[in-house]
Motif scaffolding. Structure first.
Motif, PDB file in Angstrom:
ATOM      1  N   GLN A 184      31.447 -73.949 -25.013  1.00  0.00           N
ATOM      2  CA  GLN A 184      31.857 -72.727 -25.499  1.00  0.00           C
ATOM      3  C   GLN A 184      32.555 -71.813 -24.540  1.00  0.00           C
ATOM      4  OE1 GLN A 184      28.813 -70.678 -27.937  1.00  0.00           O
ATOM      5  NE2 GLN A 184      29.604 -71.713 -29.848  1.00  0.00           N
ATOM      6  N   GLU A 185      31.953 -71.730 -23.623  1.00  0.00           N
ATOM      7  CA  GLU A 185      32.372 -70.921 -22.322  1.00  0.00           C
ATOM      8  C   GLU A 185      33.980 -71.201 -22.077  1.00  0.00           C
ATOM      9  OE1 GLU A 185      29.449 -72.312 -21.938  1.00  0.00           O
ATOM     10  OE2 GLU A 185      28.461 -70.583 -22.601  1.00  0.00           O
ATOM     11  N   SER A 186      34.326 -72.626 -21.791  1.00  0.00           N
ATOM     12  CA  SER A 186      35.655 -73.009 -21.429  1.00  0.00           C
ATOM     13  C   SER A 186      36.613 -72.961 -22.509  1.00  0.00           C
ATOM     14  CB  SER A 186      35.588 -74.418 -20.993  1.00  0.00           C
ATOM     15  OG  SER A 186      35.182 -75.237 -22.059  1.00  0.00           O
ATOM     16  N   LEU A 187      36.187 -72.933 -23.680  1.00  0.00           N
ATOM     17  CA  LEU A 187      37.149 -72.610 -24.955  1.00  0.00           C
ATOM     18  C   LEU A 187      37.365 -71.336 -25.160  1.00  0.00           C
ATOM     19  CD1 LEU A 187      38.599 -74.066 -27.280  1.00  0.00           C
ATOM     20  CD2 LEU A 187      36.455 -74.062 -28.709  1.00  0.00           C
ATOM     21  N   LEU A 188      36.369 -70.232 -24.820  1.00  0.00           N
ATOM     22  CA  LEU A 188      36.586 -68.720 -24.784  1.00  0.00           C
ATOM     23  C   LEU A 188      37.700 -68.588 -23.847  1.00  0.00           C
ATOM     24  CD1 LEU A 188      32.838 -67.669 -24.332  1.00  0.00           C
ATOM     25  CD2 LEU A 188      34.051 -67.879 -26.501  1.00  0.00           C
ATOM     26  N   GLU A 189      37.605 -68.991 -22.944  1.00  0.00           N
ATOM     27  CA  GLU A 189      38.869 -68.781 -21.964  1.00  0.00           C
ATOM     28  C   GLU A 189      40.078 -69.328 -22.351  1.00  0.00           C
ATOM     29  OE1 GLU A 189      37.893 -69.840 -17.851  1.00  0.00           O
ATOM     30  OE2 GLU A 189      35.861 -69.206 -18.218  1.00  0.00           O
ATOM     31  N   ALA A 190      40.305 -70.617 -22.823  1.00  0.00           N
ATOM     32  CA  ALA A 190      41.542 -71.291 -23.307  1.00  0.00           C
ATOM     33  C   ALA A 190      41.858 -70.442 -24.495  1.00  0.00           C
ATOM     34  CB  ALA A 190      41.116 -72.841 -23.536  1.00  0.00           C
ATOM     35  N   LEU A 191      41.189 -69.967 -25.424  1.00  0.00           N
ATOM     36  CA  LEU A 191      41.518 -69.541 -26.657  1.00  0.00           C
ATOM     37  C   LEU A 191      41.601 -67.813 -26.788  1.00  0.00           C
ATOM     38  CD1 LEU A 191      40.200 -72.002 -28.971  1.00  0.00           C
ATOM     39  CD2 LEU A 191      42.404 -71.798 -27.936  1.00  0.00           C
ATOM     40  N   GLY A 192      41.094 -67.276 -25.461  1.00  0.00           N
ATOM     41  CA  GLY A 192      41.062 -66.108 -25.623  1.00  0.00           C
ATOM     42  C   GLY A 192      40.278 -65.109 -26.671  1.00  0.00           C
ATOM     43  N   VAL A 193      39.065 -65.833 -27.010  1.00  0.00           N
ATOM     44  CA  VAL A 193      38.244 -64.916 -27.617  1.00  0.00           C
ATOM     45  C   VAL A 193      36.980 -64.658 -27.138  1.00  0.00           C
ATOM     46  CG1 VAL A 193      39.279 -65.785 -29.915  1.00  0.00           C
ATOM     47  CG2 VAL A 193      37.231 -67.081 -28.921  1.00  0.00           C
ATOM     48  N   SER A 194      35.856 -63.738 -27.652  1.00  0.00           N
ATOM     49  CA  SER A 194      34.599 -63.404 -27.197  1.00  0.00           C
ATOM     50  C   SER A 194      33.771 -64.593 -27.314  1.00  0.00           C
ATOM     51  CB  SER A 194      34.139 -62.121 -27.663  1.00  0.00           C
ATOM     52  OG  SER A 194      33.981 -62.248 -28.922  1.00  0.00           O
ATOM     53  N   GLN A 195      32.508 -64.838 -26.825  1.00  0.00           N
ATOM     54  CA  GLN A 195      31.503 -65.753 -27.435  1.00  0.00           C
ATOM     55  C   GLN A 195      30.809 -65.403 -28.728  1.00  0.00           C
ATOM     56  OE1 GLN A 195      27.777 -65.561 -27.755  1.00  0.00           O
ATOM     57  NE2 GLN A 195      27.909 -67.784 -28.002  1.00  0.00           N
ATOM     58  N   GLN A 196      30.723 -64.164 -29.094  1.00  0.00           N
ATOM     59  CA  GLN A 196      30.494 -63.984 -30.328  1.00  0.00           C
ATOM     60  C   GLN A 196      31.213 -64.290 -31.299  1.00  0.00           C
ATOM     61  OE1 GLN A 196      29.664 -59.697 -30.880  1.00  0.00           O
ATOM     62  NE2 GLN A 196      28.428 -60.005 -32.787  1.00  0.00           N
ATOM     63  N   THR A 197      32.599 -64.064 -31.189  1.00  0.00           N
ATOM     64  CA  THR A 197      33.668 -64.524 -32.026  1.00  0.00           C
ATOM     65  C   THR A 197      33.511 -65.896 -32.386  1.00  0.00           C
ATOM     66  OG1 THR A 197      34.854 -62.383 -31.573  1.00  0.00           O
ATOM     67  CG2 THR A 197      36.085 -64.395 -32.729  1.00  0.00           C
ATOM     68  N   LEU A 198      33.527 -66.579 -31.352  1.00  0.00           N
ATOM     69  CA  LEU A 198      33.827 -68.142 -31.370  1.00  0.00           C
ATOM     70  C   LEU A 198      32.423 -68.649 -32.085  1.00  0.00           C
ATOM     71  CD1 LEU A 198      34.953 -70.921 -30.931  1.00  0.00           C
ATOM     72  CD2 LEU A 198      34.048 -70.901 -28.495  1.00  0.00           C
ATOM     73  N   SER A 199      31.053 -68.097 -31.652  1.00  0.00           N
ATOM     74  CA  SER A 199      30.071 -68.484 -32.291  1.00  0.00           C
ATOM     75  C   SER A 199      30.155 -68.393 -33.912  1.00  0.00           C
ATOM     76  CB  SER A 199      28.998 -67.709 -31.590  1.00  0.00           C
ATOM     77  OG  SER A 199      27.774 -68.004 -32.324  1.00  0.00           O
ATOM     78  N   ARG A 200      30.551 -67.127 -34.045  1.00  0.00           N
ATOM     79  CA  ARG A 200      30.884 -66.878 -35.544  1.00  0.00           C
ATOM     80  C   ARG A 200      31.897 -67.837 -36.342  1.00  0.00           C
ATOM     81  NH1 ARG A 200      30.427 -60.469 -35.650  1.00  0.00           N
ATOM     82  NH2 ARG A 200      27.908 -60.262 -35.402  1.00  0.00           N
ATOM     83  N   TYR A 201      32.813 -68.101 -35.630  1.00  0.00           N
ATOM     84  CA  TYR A 201      33.931 -69.089 -36.144  1.00  0.00           C
ATOM     85  C   TYR A 201      33.079 -70.440 -36.478  1.00  0.00           C
ATOM     86  CZ  TYR A 201      37.637 -66.069 -34.972  1.00  0.00           C
ATOM     87  OH  TYR A 201      38.837 -65.274 -34.923  1.00  0.00           O
ATOM     88  N   GLU A 202      32.310 -70.832 -35.385  1.00  0.00           N
ATOM     89  CA  GLU A 202      31.775 -72.432 -35.620  1.00  0.00           C
ATOM     90  C   GLU A 202      30.744 -72.217 -36.495  1.00  0.00           C
ATOM     91  OE1 GLU A 202      30.494 -73.616 -31.501  1.00  0.00           O
ATOM     92  OE2 GLU A 202      32.654 -74.163 -31.112  1.00  0.00           O
ATOM     93  N   LYS A 203      29.866 -71.496 -36.789  1.00  0.00           N
ATOM     94  CA  LYS A 203      29.129 -71.222 -37.752  1.00  0.00           C
ATOM     95  C   LYS A 203      29.454 -71.139 -39.150  1.00  0.00           C
ATOM     96  CE  LYS A 203      25.458 -69.493 -34.698  1.00  0.00           C
ATOM     97  NZ  LYS A 203      24.530 -68.503 -34.269  1.00  0.00           N
ATOM     98  N   GLY A 204      30.812 -70.653 -39.134  1.00  0.00           N
ATOM     99  CA  GLY A 204      31.523 -70.313 -40.428  1.00  0.00           C
ATOM    100  C   GLY A 204      31.032 -68.980 -41.221  1.00  0.00           C
TER     101      GLY A 204
END
Length: 93
Positions: free
Chosen positions: A24-44
Motif C-alpha cells: 500500500q505504501e508504494s502505491l500511495l506514493e505512485a498514485l498520490g493519495v493518503s493511506q486512509q484514502t487508499l484503504s477506503r478505496y480498497e475496502k469499497g
C-alpha cells in the motif's frame, strides 16, 4: 458509483496491487493519495475520483472499464493484439 461498484473497484485495485507485488505504501506514493484514502478505496468504502481511476489505470496498464467493473478485460490494447494475431488481421486497420 453505487456500493457494489465501489466494492468491485476496491477488489480490483487490491488484486492488481498484490499481483504486482506492491505494498500500500508504494502505491500511495505512485498514485498520490493518503493511506486512509487508499484503504477506503480498497475496502469499497469511498468512491474514487476520476483522476484516481485514470492514474490507477495508467499505473497498472489496464482499462478504466476493467477497474470500474464494466469489463473483465484488463487491457483492450492487449486484447486487440491477441485478436489480430488470431485472425491474422493487421492492428492498424
Amino acid at each position: 458509483m453505487d456500493k457494489i461498484e465501489m466494492q468491485q473497484f476496491g477488489q480490483r485495485i487490491t488484486e492488481l496491487r498484490k499481483e504486482s507485488g506492491e505494498t500500500q505504501e508504494s502505491l500511495l506514493e505512485a498514485l498520490g493519495v493518503s493511506q486512509q484514502t487508499l484503504s477506503r478505496y480498497e475496502k469499497g468504502q469511498r468512491q474514487a475520483s476520476l483522476e484516481f481511476v485514470i492514474r490507477a489505470a495508467r499505473h497498472y496498464n489496464v482499462s478504466a472499464d476493467y477497474l470500474l467493473g464494466l469489463s473483465n478485460a484488463k487491457s483492450t490494447e492487449k486484447d486487440m493484439k491477441i485478436a489480430c494475431e488470431m485472425t491474422l488481421l493487421p492492428e492498424d486497420v
